[in-house]
Design a protein around this motif. Structure first.
Motif, PDB file in Angstrom:
ATOM      1  N   ALA A 317      -5.108  -4.613 -32.640  1.00  0.00           N
ATOM      2  CA  ALA A 317      -6.349  -4.206 -31.969  1.00  0.00           C
ATOM      3  C   ALA A 317      -7.137  -5.491 -31.746  1.00  0.00           C
ATOM      4  N   HIS A 318      -8.149  -5.415 -30.877  1.00  0.00           N
ATOM      5  CA  HIS A 318      -8.916  -6.652 -30.669  1.00  0.00           C
ATOM      6  C   HIS A 318     -10.052  -6.748 -31.667  1.00  0.00           C
ATOM      7  N   PHE A 319     -10.130  -7.925 -32.275  1.00  0.00           N
ATOM      8  CA  PHE A 319     -11.131  -8.185 -33.313  1.00  0.00           C
ATOM      9  C   PHE A 319     -12.426  -8.683 -32.669  1.00  0.00           C
ATOM     10  N   SER A 329     -16.826   0.933 -32.684  1.00  0.00           N
ATOM     11  CA  SER A 329     -15.756   1.673 -32.011  1.00  0.00           C
ATOM     12  C   SER A 329     -14.968   0.779 -31.068  1.00  0.00           C
ATOM     13  N   ASP A 330     -15.408  -0.469 -30.871  1.00  0.00           N
ATOM     14  CA  ASP A 330     -14.761  -1.334 -29.882  1.00  0.00           C
ATOM     15  C   ASP A 330     -14.769  -2.771 -30.315  1.00  0.00           C
ATOM     16  N   ASP A 331     -13.921  -3.188 -31.241  1.00  0.00           N
ATOM     17  CA  ASP A 331     -12.855  -2.350 -31.721  1.00  0.00           C
ATOM     18  C   ASP A 331     -12.637  -2.581 -33.214  1.00  0.00           C
ATOM     19  N   ALA A 332     -13.778  -2.626 -33.958  1.00  0.00           N
ATOM     20  CA  ALA A 332     -13.644  -2.732 -35.412  1.00  0.00           C
ATOM     21  C   ALA A 332     -12.771  -1.590 -35.937  1.00  0.00           C
ATOM     22  N   GLY A 363     -10.595 -12.755 -27.676  1.00  0.00           N
ATOM     23  CA  GLY A 363     -10.638 -12.908 -26.217  1.00  0.00           C
ATOM     24  C   GLY A 363     -10.270 -11.675 -25.412  1.00  0.00           C
ATOM     25  N   GLU A 364     -10.209 -10.491 -26.061  1.00  0.00           N
ATOM     26  CA  GLU A 364      -9.845  -9.287 -25.293  1.00  0.00           C
ATOM     27  C   GLU A 364     -10.934  -8.926 -24.300  1.00  0.00           C
ATOM     28  N   GLU A 365     -12.187  -8.992 -24.748  1.00  0.00           N
ATOM     29  CA  GLU A 365     -13.288  -8.532 -23.905  1.00  0.00           C
ATOM     30  C   GLU A 365     -13.452  -9.409 -22.665  1.00  0.00           C
ATOM     31  N   GLN A 366     -13.021 -10.659 -22.753  1.00  0.00           N
ATOM     32  CA  GLN A 366     -13.158 -11.538 -21.591  1.00  0.00           C
ATOM     33  C   GLN A 366     -11.950 -11.419 -20.660  1.00  0.00           C
ATOM     34  N   GLN A 402      -4.682   0.421 -30.833  1.00  0.00           N
ATOM     35  CA  GLN A 402      -5.770   1.415 -30.747  1.00  0.00           C
ATOM     36  C   GLN A 402      -7.000   0.744 -30.158  1.00  0.00           C
ATOM     37  N   ASP A 403      -7.439   1.234 -29.000  1.00  0.00           N
ATOM     38  CA  ASP A 403      -8.660   0.674 -28.410  1.00  0.00           C
ATOM     39  C   ASP A 403      -9.367   1.628 -27.445  1.00  0.00           C
ATOM     40  N   TYR A 404      -9.108   2.933 -27.550  1.00  0.00           N
ATOM     41  CA  TYR A 404      -9.878   3.840 -26.692  1.00  0.00           C
ATOM     42  C   TYR A 404     -10.908   4.561 -27.548  1.00  0.00           C
TER      43      TYR A 404
HETATM   44 ZN   LIG Z   1     -11.993  -2.529 -26.729  1.00  0.00          ZN
END
Ligand SMILES: [Zn+2]
Length: 514
Positions: A317-319, A329-332, A363-366, A402-404
């Motif tokens: 998952a993205h930290f 929830s996004d994404d702890a 870097g997932e959000e970017q 998991q990221d939704y």
């Molecule tokens: Zn996310």
């Protein structure tokens, strides 16, 4: 026809069907699944893990001092859980660190009002505490610039239109997936055609960074804006242009303080100004901007396999998160689920044949940078001549993400990979009582499994309930948005999927690489 051949035919039919059946019905290790369920549902630590990330560590903007502190904790936590080969692995030349140390915003006139908001990332702070007039300056095209020439000196600019607030969005809440929803997801069997390329943008329209440069040149002291439209929710991301200038210190310092404001407060100022009355505000922002560009990083650890240890199953998952809240929830939540899945497997003494690797991406959000660079480096991509497949490419089994949001798993998206269906159907069987039943052929996007999928590696995202309170990318995503039971179930499912994938006779089969 003579009797003998008929019997022979019948026997051979049995043999053929027998062989077919054993190929088609993957074994489920019910004993281990029972241990995973017991550990994960009776001795869960998922909320303790999520709580530490959210409450103690807080927001985790990629390449911030906050994120570095969080990654150091994650590395330690992986070690504490008994994972091996734990590393903080740098992945790309990113940019300078950026952290917000202090923020304060008030309307002083015509009435005092403390205001809610936060600065966009990679913007400069203010020169101390500033009291100044607010001015509406909504720019669309280059022709609009002349209208505001000489009118913005020393002002805070309201740069976006007022926002219609969807008051019903709070009252309506968020429904879980119904049986009918799940049925539709499963019956939607034809993957959609690729989207048409959008037309080129109108060259007369000003780019966001051009607007900011104009405000700066005109002597404005800050920019206020509003995005989103849910009651009380502030949405804001990074200074426009950060990806192009690679999160540069110089570009950040030469920009203006840009503040995302809650819609109620923003709209109030806007309406007063439109009456022709003056609005005076006070703003103070202190940001810490790093001196030199650095690499961003992922945190990775593993449970080494046994006889097939060179083959790998991954969970992750993205930290990283946006910076306005800890983004529970996004994404702890997804990170806590992956760590808890690993904890469960260690706690029951699982000895997987293949290596199970947990990755907490940066870097997932970017733009999914952490997972993309990881896939490039470790596995390669047959479609990228500069990054041909590595020896580990063939040995990779699957990645589960998991990221939704933080809702419970109700099934899995096959990502167009029909070959994976029979394995997943078998592995889901022990979790019918969780409501984990749906398999959808659809491909879904926007998070780290895409990095694997794009390289032809099996990467999957679960079908998740949307639960009330999931407010990723906002100022309101705290531990309170997480539902413990949902995350406990998800960790159990991830642990079981990882274990079954690590023990199966075969690696998760692949679809044809387009
Ligand atoms: Zn996310």
């Amino acid at each position: 026809m003579k009797p003998f051949p008929r019997i022979l035919a019948a026997i051979s039919l049995v043999i053929v069907f027998g062989a077919f059946a054993s190929d088609q019905t993957p074994t489920v290790d019910w004993g281990t699944v029972a241990k995973i369920r017991e550990e994960g549902l009776q001795r869960s630590q998922v909320m303790d893990i999520a709580g530490y990330i959210v409450d103690v560590l807080g927001a985790r903007l990629t390449n911030s001092e906050d994120m570095k502190r969080a990654q150091a904790w994650a590395k330690g936590k992986m070690g504490e859980l008994g994972l091996e080969n734990v590393v903080i692995e740098p992945f790309m030349d990113y940019g300078v660190t950026w952290d917000n140390d202090y923020f304060s915003l008030h309307m002083l006139e015509p009435d005092y009002q403390p205001m809610t908001g936060f600065p966009l990332s990679h913007t400069p702070g203010t020169q101390g505490r500033i009291a100044c007039p607010a001015v509406v300056a909504e720019l669309q095209t280059k022709a609009d610039l002349a209208k505001f020439k000489g009118k913005l000196k020393g002002a805070a600019v309201l740069a976006s239109p007022p926002l219609a607030i969807n008051q019903a969005s709070l009252a309506a809440g968020v429904a879980r997936l119904t049986d009918e929803d799940l049925k539709k997801l499963q019956e939607n069997v034809v993957p959609p055609a690729p989207r048409a390329t959008p037309p080129p943008p109108n060259p007369d329209l000003l780019k966001p960074e051009e607007k900011i440069a104009f405000f700066k040149a005109e002597g404005a002291v800050a920019v206020l804006q509003c995005d989103g439209g849910r009651p009380g929710v502030v949405v804001g991301f990074a200074r426009p242009g950060t990806k192009d200038d690679k999160w540069s210190r110089e570009k950040s310092l030469e920009s203006l303080p840009i503040v995302a404001v809650t819609p109620e407060h923003y709209n109030r100022m806007y309406r007063i100004l439109k009456r022709g009355l003056a609005v005076k505000i006070e703003v103070e922002i202190r940001n810490r901007i790093g001196e030199k560009a650095e690499k961003a990083a992922n945190v990775v650890g593993e449970i080494p396999g046994t006889d097939l240890k060179d083959e790998v199953v991954m969970l992750g998952a993205h930290f990283d998160s946006w910076h306005a809240s800890p983004n529970a929830s996004d994404d702890a939540a997804g990170c806590a689920v992956a760590l808890e899945a690993a904890r469960i497997l260690k706690a029951i003494g699982a000895k997987p044949r293949r290596t199970i690797r947990v990755a907490l991406w940066g870097g997932e959000e970017q733009g999914l940078y952490g997972s993309q660079e990881y896939v490039r480096k470790h596995f390669g991509n047959p479609k990228e001549p500069k990054n041909p497949p590595t020896p580990d490419y063939e040995k990779f089994s699957a990645y589960f993400n998991q990221d939704y949001g933080a809702g419970q798993f109700r099934g899995i998206y096959l990502q167009g990979n029909e070959h994976a269906r029979r394995l997943f159907a078998a592995w889901m069987e022990p979790f019918r009582d969780f409501g984990l039943t749906a398999i959808s052929i659809q491909s879904v996007g926007s998070t780290d499994h895409v990095a694997f999928d794009a390289a032809g590696l099996p990467g999957f995202q679960f079908i998740q309930d949307r639960i009330a309170g999931t407010a990723g990318h906002t100022n309101l995503d705290f531990l309170d948005t997480l539902a413990a039971e949902d995350l406990m179930k998800n960790a159990v499912v991830e642990a079981a999927f990882a274990y079954q994938a690590a023990m199966a006779d075969e690696r998760v089969p692949r679809k044809t690489l387009k």
